[in-house]
Design a protein around this motif. Structure first.
Motif, PDB file in Angstrom:
ATOM      1  N   PRO A 194       0.835  -1.207   0.000  1.00 31.44           N
ATOM      2  CA  PRO A 194       0.000   0.000   0.000  1.00 31.44           C
ATOM      3  C   PRO A 194       0.867   1.253   0.000  1.00 31.44           C
ATOM      4  O   PRO A 194       1.941   1.292   0.615  1.00 31.44           O
ATOM      5  N   VAL A 195       0.390   2.267  -0.684  1.00 28.02           N
ATOM      6  CA  VAL A 195       1.144   3.510  -0.775  1.00 28.02           C
ATOM      7  C   VAL A 195       0.175   4.685  -0.721  1.00 28.02           C
ATOM      8  O   VAL A 195      -0.947   4.604  -1.219  1.00 28.02           O
ATOM      9  N   GLY A 196       0.588   5.745  -0.069  1.00 30.10           N
ATOM     10  CA  GLY A 196      -0.253   6.927   0.022  1.00 30.10           C
ATOM     11  C   GLY A 196      -0.394   7.619  -1.325  1.00 30.10           C
ATOM     12  O   GLY A 196       0.531   7.620  -2.139  1.00 30.10           O
ATOM     13  N   LYS A 197      -1.535   8.225  -1.525  1.00 25.55           N
ATOM     14  CA  LYS A 197      -1.799   8.891  -2.805  1.00 25.55           C
ATOM     15  C   LYS A 197      -0.780   9.985  -3.091  1.00 25.55           C
ATOM     16  O   LYS A 197      -0.338  10.167  -4.230  1.00 25.55           O
ATOM     17  N   THR A 198      -0.384  10.699  -2.054  1.00 26.26           N
ATOM     18  CA  THR A 198       0.555  11.801  -2.270  1.00 26.26           C
ATOM     19  C   THR A 198       1.919  11.310  -2.771  1.00 26.26           C
ATOM     20  O   THR A 198       2.638  12.049  -3.442  1.00 26.26           O
ATOM     21  N   GLU A 199       2.244  10.041  -2.451  1.00 27.53           N
ATOM     22  CA  GLU A 199       3.544   9.518  -2.857  1.00 27.53           C
ATOM     23  C   GLU A 199       3.598   9.153  -4.341  1.00 27.53           C
ATOM     24  O   GLU A 199       4.691   9.033  -4.908  1.00 27.53           O
ATOM     25  N   VAL A 200       2.430   8.949  -4.949  1.00 31.73           N
ATOM     26  CA  VAL A 200       2.407   8.530  -6.353  1.00 31.73           C
ATOM     27  C   VAL A 200       1.650   9.524  -7.235  1.00 31.73           C
ATOM     28  O   VAL A 200       1.466   9.288  -8.422  1.00 31.73           O
ATOM     29  N   GLU A 201       1.237  10.622  -6.648  1.00 29.21           N
ATOM     30  CA  GLU A 201       0.372  11.564  -7.353  1.00 29.21           C
ATOM     31  C   GLU A 201       0.962  12.031  -8.671  1.00 29.21           C
ATOM     32  O   GLU A 201       0.255  12.193  -9.678  1.00 29.21           O
ATOM     33  N   GLU A 202       2.261  12.266  -8.685  1.00 27.56           N
ATOM     34  CA  GLU A 202       2.884  12.797  -9.898  1.00 27.56           C
ATOM     35  C   GLU A 202       2.912  11.760 -11.019  1.00 27.56           C
ATOM     36  O   GLU A 202       3.146  12.118 -12.184  1.00 27.56           O
ATOM     37  N   TYR A 212      -9.690   8.293  -7.699  1.00 28.17           N
ATOM     38  CA  TYR A 212      -9.271   7.198  -6.834  1.00 28.17           C
ATOM     39  C   TYR A 212      -8.359   7.680  -5.721  1.00 28.17           C
ATOM     40  O   TYR A 212      -7.611   8.648  -5.883  1.00 28.17           O
ATOM     41  N   ASP A 213      -8.430   6.978  -4.594  1.00 28.36           N
ATOM     42  CA  ASP A 213      -7.643   7.377  -3.429  1.00 28.36           C
ATOM     43  C   ASP A 213      -6.802   6.250  -2.847  1.00 28.36           C
ATOM     44  O   ASP A 213      -5.939   6.505  -2.008  1.00 28.36           O
ATOM     45  N   THR A 214      -7.054   4.999  -3.254  1.00 30.14           N
ATOM     46  CA  THR A 214      -6.345   3.859  -2.687  1.00 30.14           C
ATOM     47  C   THR A 214      -5.414   3.262  -3.736  1.00 30.14           C
ATOM     48  O   THR A 214      -5.863   2.900  -4.831  1.00 30.14           O
TER      49      THR A 214
END
Length: 250
Positions: A194-202, A212-214
């Motif tokens: 699992p990874v936070g959205k902010t970590e993959v947003e770019e 999506y958020d998950t």
């Protein structure tokens, strides 16, 4: 009963062999019946006789002569009553880890989807596949009968079915591997975390960021996953896998 076993005499250059019906697909159409007369030189092992008829030994569950089990090295007599049985399902294997040949890419992705440890590359030749299977103790899955006859292979299995759906069902029914859906990368077989959205947003397209958020990310190749628009189809694949394996789980 096997008709040739009651013919009164078998030619000294032939053996009468009864193959289980599950193995008939390996025989030429003209030989797909209960009783088969197989040419015999009088010295070859029973394993050699079986493979010469077209059946790879990894597909054989047991060899019986006059009702008693024998090994593939047994040297038969023309008077022997020979039965060749198929592997019993679910097949017990030392490890539910697999390597697939180059023609089974879709099957590899589906097995990874449900959490099965599957090695796959589309650029490996036969020697490399056998080497990986042996070194990593993986069951080699293939539709190449010649590959299954290679003496250097520690363990292999023939995948039945022309369509990926049928191949998927066949492997799950045969091995009943432990399932852990949504835990492996379908691209590289790495483990998902699992990874936070902010970590993959770019890395996300604008529509995906809004909807999506998950998310999960592969710890090996970095590929990012989320339950997108195609998720319902994948859910169906996962549900079917669970139904196939469930009866074999104690």
């Amino acid at each position: 009963m096997c008709g040739c076993w009651h013919a009164g005499r078998v030619d000294r250059h032939e053996l009468c062999v009864r193959f289980a019906a599950e193995l008939w697909l390996f025989l030429p159409p003209r030989d797909r019946h209960a009783d088969l007369r197989v040419p015999y030189d009088g010295t070859s092992s029973l394993g050699h006789v079986v493979e010469s008829a077209g059946v790879p030994l990894p597909e054989v569950g047991s060899l019986l002569v006059d009702g008693r089990p024998v090994t593939p090295s047994y040297r038969p007599l023309t008077a022997d009553l020979i039965r060749v049985l198929a592997v019993r399902r679910p097949q017990q294997v030392p490890s539910s880890r697999f390597v697939l040949d180059v023609h089974l890419g879709t099957l590899a992705r589906r097995l990874r989807l449900v959490g099965v440890d599957v090695a796959y590359r589309n650029d490996l030749d036969d020697d490399a596949l056998i080497g990986q299977a042996n070194a990593e103790e993986r069951v080699l899955l293939t539709q190449d009968r010649g590959l299954l006859r290679r003496r250097g292979l520690w363990l292999g299995a023939y995948v039945r079915g022309a369509r990926p759906d049928d191949q998927f069902r066949d492997v799950l029914d045969r091995f009943a591997p432990p399932l852990a859906p949504w835990t492996r990368c379908t691209a590289c077989n790495g483990v998902l975390s699992p990874v936070g959205k902010t970590e993959v947003e770019e890395l996300l397209l604008p529509g995906t960021r809004r909807s999506y958020d998950t998310f999960a990310r592969c710890l090996t190749c970095g590929h990012v996953y989320w339950h997108g628009a195609h998720g319902s189809h994948l859910d169906e694949i996962v549900d079917e896998a669970s139904r196939i394996v469930a009866p074999h789980v104690s």
